[in-house]
Design a protein around this motif. Structure first.
Motif, mmCIF file in Angstrom:
data_model
loop_
_atom_site.group_PDB
_atom_site.id
_atom_site.type_symbol
_atom_site.label_atom_id
_atom_site.label_comp_id
_atom_site.label_asym_id
_atom_site.label_seq_id
_atom_site.Cartn_x
_atom_site.Cartn_y
_atom_site.Cartn_z
ATOM 1 N N MET A 56 0.901 -1.245 0.079
ATOM 2 C CA MET A 56 -0.223 0.120 -0.337
ATOM 3 C C MET A 56 1.044 0.797 0.378
ATOM 4 O O MET A 56 2.047 1.521 0.393
ATOM 5 C CB MET A 56 -0.973 0.300 1.194
ATOM 6 C CG MET A 56 -1.586 1.271 1.057
ATOM 7 S SD MET A 56 -2.734 1.082 2.755
ATOM 8 C CE MET A 56 -3.983 -0.258 1.769
ATOM 9 N N SER A 57 0.056 2.363 -0.835
ATOM 10 C CA SER A 57 1.759 3.653 -1.165
ATOM 11 C C SER A 57 1.124 4.201 0.403
ATOM 12 O O SER A 57 -0.192 4.749 0.575
ATOM 13 C CB SER A 57 1.420 4.398 -2.176
ATOM 14 O OG SER A 57 -0.756 4.850 -2.168
ATOM 15 N N LEU A 58 2.510 5.579 0.804
ATOM 16 C CA LEU A 58 2.303 5.916 1.897
ATOM 17 C C LEU A 58 1.659 6.977 1.069
ATOM 18 O O LEU A 58 1.316 7.693 -0.141
ATOM 19 C CB LEU A 58 3.452 6.206 1.803
ATOM 20 C CG LEU A 58 4.214 5.581 2.888
ATOM 21 C CD1 LEU A 58 5.544 6.638 2.575
ATOM 22 C CD2 LEU A 58 4.009 5.011 4.167
ATOM 23 N N LEU A 59 0.617 7.992 2.034
ATOM 24 C CA LEU A 59 -0.208 9.431 2.044
ATOM 25 C C LEU A 59 1.025 10.331 2.150
ATOM 26 O O LEU A 59 0.609 11.026 2.801
ATOM 27 C CB LEU A 59 -1.462 9.260 2.488
ATOM 28 C CG LEU A 59 -2.637 7.702 2.955
ATOM 29 C CD1 LEU A 59 -3.547 7.855 3.820
ATOM 30 C CD2 LEU A 59 -3.015 8.117 1.031
ATOM 31 N N LYS A 60 1.183 10.569 1.120
ATOM 32 C CA LYS A 60 2.845 11.555 0.583
ATOM 33 C C LYS A 60 2.195 11.932 -0.257
ATOM 34 O O LYS A 60 2.436 11.486 -1.205
ATOM 35 C CB LYS A 60 3.676 10.517 1.204
ATOM 36 C CG LYS A 60 4.703 12.109 0.919
ATOM 37 C CD LYS A 60 6.340 11.247 1.277
ATOM 38 C CE LYS A 60 6.869 10.669 0.999
ATOM 39 N NZ LYS A 60 8.121 9.527 0.990
ATOM 40 N N TYR A 61 2.494 13.424 -0.428
ATOM 41 C CA TYR A 61 2.832 14.238 -1.904
ATOM 42 C C TYR A 61 3.631 15.026 -1.579
ATOM 43 O O TYR A 61 4.555 15.587 -0.585
ATOM 44 C CB TYR A 61 1.549 14.914 -1.867
ATOM 45 C CG TYR A 61 1.371 15.599 -3.215
ATOM 46 C CD1 TYR A 61 1.632 15.593 -4.477
ATOM 47 C CD2 TYR A 61 1.561 17.138 -3.623
ATOM 48 C CE1 TYR A 61 0.782 15.790 -5.919
ATOM 49 C CE2 TYR A 61 1.267 18.385 -4.326
ATOM 50 C CZ TYR A 61 1.164 17.510 -5.312
ATOM 51 O OH TYR A 61 1.044 18.280 -6.424
ATOM 52 N N GLU A 62 4.365 15.088 -3.104
ATOM 53 C CA GLU A 62 5.366 15.635 -3.416
ATOM 54 C C GLU A 62 5.814 16.553 -4.573
ATOM 55 O O GLU A 62 5.314 16.260 -5.652
ATOM 56 C CB GLU A 62 6.697 14.628 -3.186
ATOM 57 C CG GLU A 62 7.242 13.784 -2.065
ATOM 58 C CD GLU A 62 8.181 13.330 -2.558
ATOM 59 O OE1 GLU A 62 8.961 13.479 -3.094
ATOM 60 O OE2 GLU A 62 8.478 12.431 -1.226
ATOM 61 N N HIS A 66 -3.220 17.644 -2.531
ATOM 62 C CA HIS A 66 -2.700 16.103 -2.023
ATOM 63 C C HIS A 66 -4.256 15.921 -2.175
ATOM 64 O O HIS A 66 -4.646 14.470 -2.332
ATOM 65 C CB HIS A 66 -2.192 16.264 -0.981
ATOM 66 C CG HIS A 66 -1.960 14.715 -1.228
ATOM 67 N ND1 HIS A 66 -1.275 14.652 0.732
ATOM 68 C CD2 HIS A 66 -1.666 13.391 -1.373
ATOM 69 C CE1 HIS A 66 -0.585 13.071 0.845
ATOM 70 N NE2 HIS A 66 -1.272 12.302 -0.776
ATOM 71 N N TRP A 80 1.934 15.560 3.984
ATOM 72 C CA TRP A 80 1.606 14.380 4.208
ATOM 73 C C TRP A 80 -0.029 14.715 5.200
ATOM 74 O O TRP A 80 0.231 15.264 6.103
ATOM 75 C CB TRP A 80 2.435 13.238 5.354
ATOM 76 C CG TRP A 80 3.356 13.442 6.167
ATOM 77 C CD1 TRP A 80 2.905 13.316 7.611
ATOM 78 C CD2 TRP A 80 4.658 14.040 6.269
ATOM 79 N NE1 TRP A 80 3.925 13.633 8.229
ATOM 80 C CE2 TRP A 80 4.713 13.730 8.171
ATOM 81 C CE3 TRP A 80 5.303 14.876 5.338
ATOM 82 C CZ2 TRP A 80 6.000 15.196 7.867
ATOM 83 C CZ3 TRP A 80 6.488 15.907 5.829
ATOM 84 C CH2 TRP A 80 7.206 15.720 6.962
ATOM 85 N N GLU A 140 -7.165 5.584 0.008
ATOM 86 C CA GLU A 140 -6.324 4.363 0.040
ATOM 87 C C GLU A 140 -5.175 4.962 -0.006
ATOM 88 O O GLU A 140 -4.879 6.074 -0.202
ATOM 89 C CB GLU A 140 -6.961 4.117 -1.764
ATOM 90 C CG GLU A 140 -8.413 3.016 -1.509
ATOM 91 C CD GLU A 140 -8.436 2.987 -3.456
ATOM 92 O OE1 GLU A 140 -6.874 2.847 -4.112
ATOM 93 O OE2 GLU A 140 -9.156 2.100 -3.635
ATOM 94 N N GLY A 141 -4.869 4.799 1.120
ATOM 95 C CA GLY A 141 -3.252 4.501 1.624
ATOM 96 C C GLY A 141 -2.804 4.280 2.873
ATOM 97 O O GLY A 141 -3.792 3.932 3.400
ATOM 98 N N GLU A 142 -1.540 4.646 2.938
ATOM 99 C CA GLU A 142 -0.671 4.186 4.458
ATOM 100 C C GLU A 142 -0.281 5.565 5.387
ATOM 101 O O GLU A 142 -0.115 6.861 4.724
ATOM 102 C CB GLU A 142 -0.457 2.829 4.512
ATOM 103 C CG GLU A 142 0.435 3.236 5.929
ATOM 104 C CD GLU A 142 1.937 1.819 6.358
ATOM 105 O OE1 GLU A 142 2.517 1.846 7.132
ATOM 106 O OE2 GLU A 142 2.214 1.656 5.139
#
Length: 247
Positions: free
Chosen positions: A1-7, A39, A80, A131-133
């Protein structure tokens, strides 16, 4: 599962600088606001997603500390959300340089309201699939200062102005970056200072034609509280600003 992070990679431009080539608070807050919105759109909890449910995001408070100025150099903004089960939703931010060295750390606290009923809505009750961690790392251990109630009758206003159309965001409230500008401009001798830390608490939103007066209290050299009084009746915002002298 992908991380709930935005760059996102970007660089502050000349319009983000003040007359002394320091990054304006409004420019930092604008980048944070845009990244949070982008995000949230990806997470399906953005402005339009919530608007369909008669809901809107409302910023409650925000804080940043400058570790090293990005100036005009390329940098990256990482953000995040922190998992929430209540009406408070926290989101952290980290600005880093091309070598991932920290430049600015920041945090924000949001809530969701029903714009028809004005009632607060719990984060875990919104009709969206996320959806995401979640990442639980925080950029500050204890981010926010607790402010005492201000007795406006004991101090004189510094700025007295009305809210104009150009001050509004798409919720038709005064945009958070405009409060940062007001707070900055209220500080005496600001032209000889640079802001290294700013906290803004939003207490009562302003709309077009509201009157807003600012008041300044100096806690110690280079450490100020700037607050705003709406229509001579209610506190609109309160901010804590730490500065350093320009050498």
């Amino acid at each position: 599962m992908s991380l709930l992070k935005y760059e996102k990679e970007f660089a502050f431009n000349y319009s983000a600088l003040d007359a002394n080539d320091n990054i304006l608070p409004s420019a930092i807050l604008e980048e944070m606001q845009n990244a949070a919105g982008e995000h949230a759109d990806i997470m399906k909890i953005g402005y339009k997603d919530l608007l369909n449910q008669d809901l809107i995001w409302v910023l409650d408070r925000i804080k940043y500390t400058i570790i090293k100025s990005p100036y005009l150099n390329p940098c990256k903004l990482i953000t995040w959300p922190i998992k929430a089960n209540s009406i408070e939703i926290n989101r952290d931010f980290l600005f880093v340089d091309s070598n991932n060295n920290p430049l600015i750390k920041a945090t924000s606290r949001w809530c969701i309201i029903n714009f028809k009923t004005r009632r607060l809505i719990r984060y875990n009750s919104i009709n969206s699939v996320i959806e995401g961690e979640y990442i639980e790392d925080r950029v500050f251990d204890n981010p926010y200062t607790f402010f005492k109630k201000i007795d406006y009758s004991t101090i004189n206003p510094v700025i007295d102005q009305n809210v104009h159309f150009s001050d509004l965001d798409h919720n038709k409230h005064m945009n958070n970056t405009k409060y940062a500008i007001l707070a900055m401009n209220s500080i005496p001798n600001i032209e000889n200072k640079r802001i290294v830390s700013l906290q803004l608490n939003f207490q009562k939103e302003c709309i077009i034609n509201d009157n807003l007066k600012t008041f300044v209290q100096e806690l110690e050299p280079n450490h100020y509280i700037v607050s705003g009084l709406k229509n001579n009746e209610v506190s609109s915002f309160i901010s804590e600003i730490e500065l350093e002298d320009i050498i």
